[in-house]
Scaffold this motif. Structure first.
Motif, mmCIF file in Angstrom:
data_model
loop_
_atom_site.group_PDB
_atom_site.id
_atom_site.type_symbol
_atom_site.label_atom_id
_atom_site.label_comp_id
_atom_site.label_asym_id
_atom_site.label_seq_id
_atom_site.Cartn_x
_atom_site.Cartn_y
_atom_site.Cartn_z
ATOM 1 N N CYS A 1 0.859 -1.253 0.167
ATOM 2 C CA CYS A 1 -0.116 0.056 0.003
ATOM 3 C C CYS A 1 0.877 1.360 -0.098
ATOM 4 C CB CYS A 1 -0.832 -0.041 1.271
ATOM 5 S SG CYS A 1 -2.008 1.428 1.357
ATOM 6 N N GLN A 2 0.530 2.273 -1.034
ATOM 7 C CA GLN A 2 1.361 3.588 -0.978
ATOM 8 C C GLN A 2 0.446 4.682 -0.557
ATOM 9 O OE1 GLN A 2 4.764 3.738 -1.823
ATOM 10 N NE2 GLN A 2 4.579 1.613 -1.302
ATOM 11 N N ALA A 3 -0.717 4.391 -0.172
ATOM 12 C CA ALA A 3 -1.672 5.501 0.322
ATOM 13 C C ALA A 3 -2.069 6.322 -0.667
ATOM 14 C CB ALA A 3 -0.823 6.480 1.629
ATOM 15 N N TYR A 4 -2.397 5.762 -1.904
ATOM 16 C CA TYR A 4 -3.165 6.401 -2.911
ATOM 17 C C TYR A 4 -4.702 6.720 -2.333
ATOM 18 C CZ TYR A 4 0.938 5.750 -5.741
ATOM 19 O OH TYR A 4 2.102 5.591 -6.382
ATOM 20 N N GLY A 5 -5.276 5.800 -1.813
ATOM 21 C CA GLY A 5 -6.646 5.794 -1.292
ATOM 22 C C GLY A 5 -7.644 5.600 -2.246
ATOM 23 N N GLU B 1 -11.042 1.343 5.292
ATOM 24 C CA GLU B 1 -11.065 2.877 5.887
ATOM 25 C C GLU B 1 -9.485 3.116 5.681
ATOM 26 O OE1 GLU B 1 -12.135 2.646 10.142
ATOM 27 O OE2 GLU B 1 -10.325 1.460 10.455
ATOM 28 N N LEU B 2 -9.290 4.458 5.711
ATOM 29 C CA LEU B 2 -7.863 5.190 5.548
ATOM 30 C C LEU B 2 -7.521 5.623 7.040
ATOM 31 C CD1 LEU B 2 -8.407 6.861 2.091
ATOM 32 C CD2 LEU B 2 -7.608 4.688 2.502
ATOM 33 N N ASP B 3 -6.189 5.112 7.440
ATOM 34 C CA ASP B 3 -5.582 5.865 8.555
ATOM 35 C C ASP B 3 -5.312 7.070 8.354
ATOM 36 O OD1 ASP B 3 -3.106 5.834 7.384
ATOM 37 O OD2 ASP B 3 -2.272 4.127 8.276
ATOM 38 N N GLU B 4 -4.673 7.895 9.277
ATOM 39 C CA GLU B 4 -4.426 9.171 9.419
ATOM 40 C C GLU B 4 -3.467 9.533 8.117
ATOM 41 O OE1 GLU B 4 -2.177 7.449 13.060
ATOM 42 O OE2 GLU B 4 -4.438 7.565 11.850
ATOM 43 N N TRP B 5 -2.637 8.737 7.659
ATOM 44 C CA TRP B 5 -1.738 8.998 6.758
ATOM 45 C C TRP B 5 -2.063 8.681 5.232
ATOM 46 C CZ3 TRP B 5 -0.162 6.658 11.199
ATOM 47 C CH2 TRP B 5 0.552 7.290 11.990
#
Length: 63
Positions: free
Chosen positions: A10-14, A25-29
């Motif tokens: 996971c690279q936090a693209y969302g 769900e997405l965390d704070e980052w």
């Protein structure tokens, strides 16, 4: 059906969260976190769209 997440990919693209907000769900980052691994009946399409939306193949569906 189960939805699995490889958090190391996971690279936090969302992008996965939008089609499957009841499953992811997405965390704070912005990193994905599964709400549960079992996909509820009737949510298979949303789970498949989330898997397809992930550019790093961090999500997968297994039966």
């Amino acid at each position: 059906m189960k939805l699995l997440l490889d958090s190391t990919r996971c690279q936090a693209y969302g992008l996965c969260q939008e089609p499957a907000s009841a499953l992811i769900e997405l965390d704070e980052w912005g990193y994905a976190r599964l709400i549960g691994t079992t996909v509820p009946e009737g949510s298979e399409q949303e789970a498949a769209e989330a898997v397809a939306a992930c550019p790093n193949s961090a999500l997968r569906l297994v039966k």
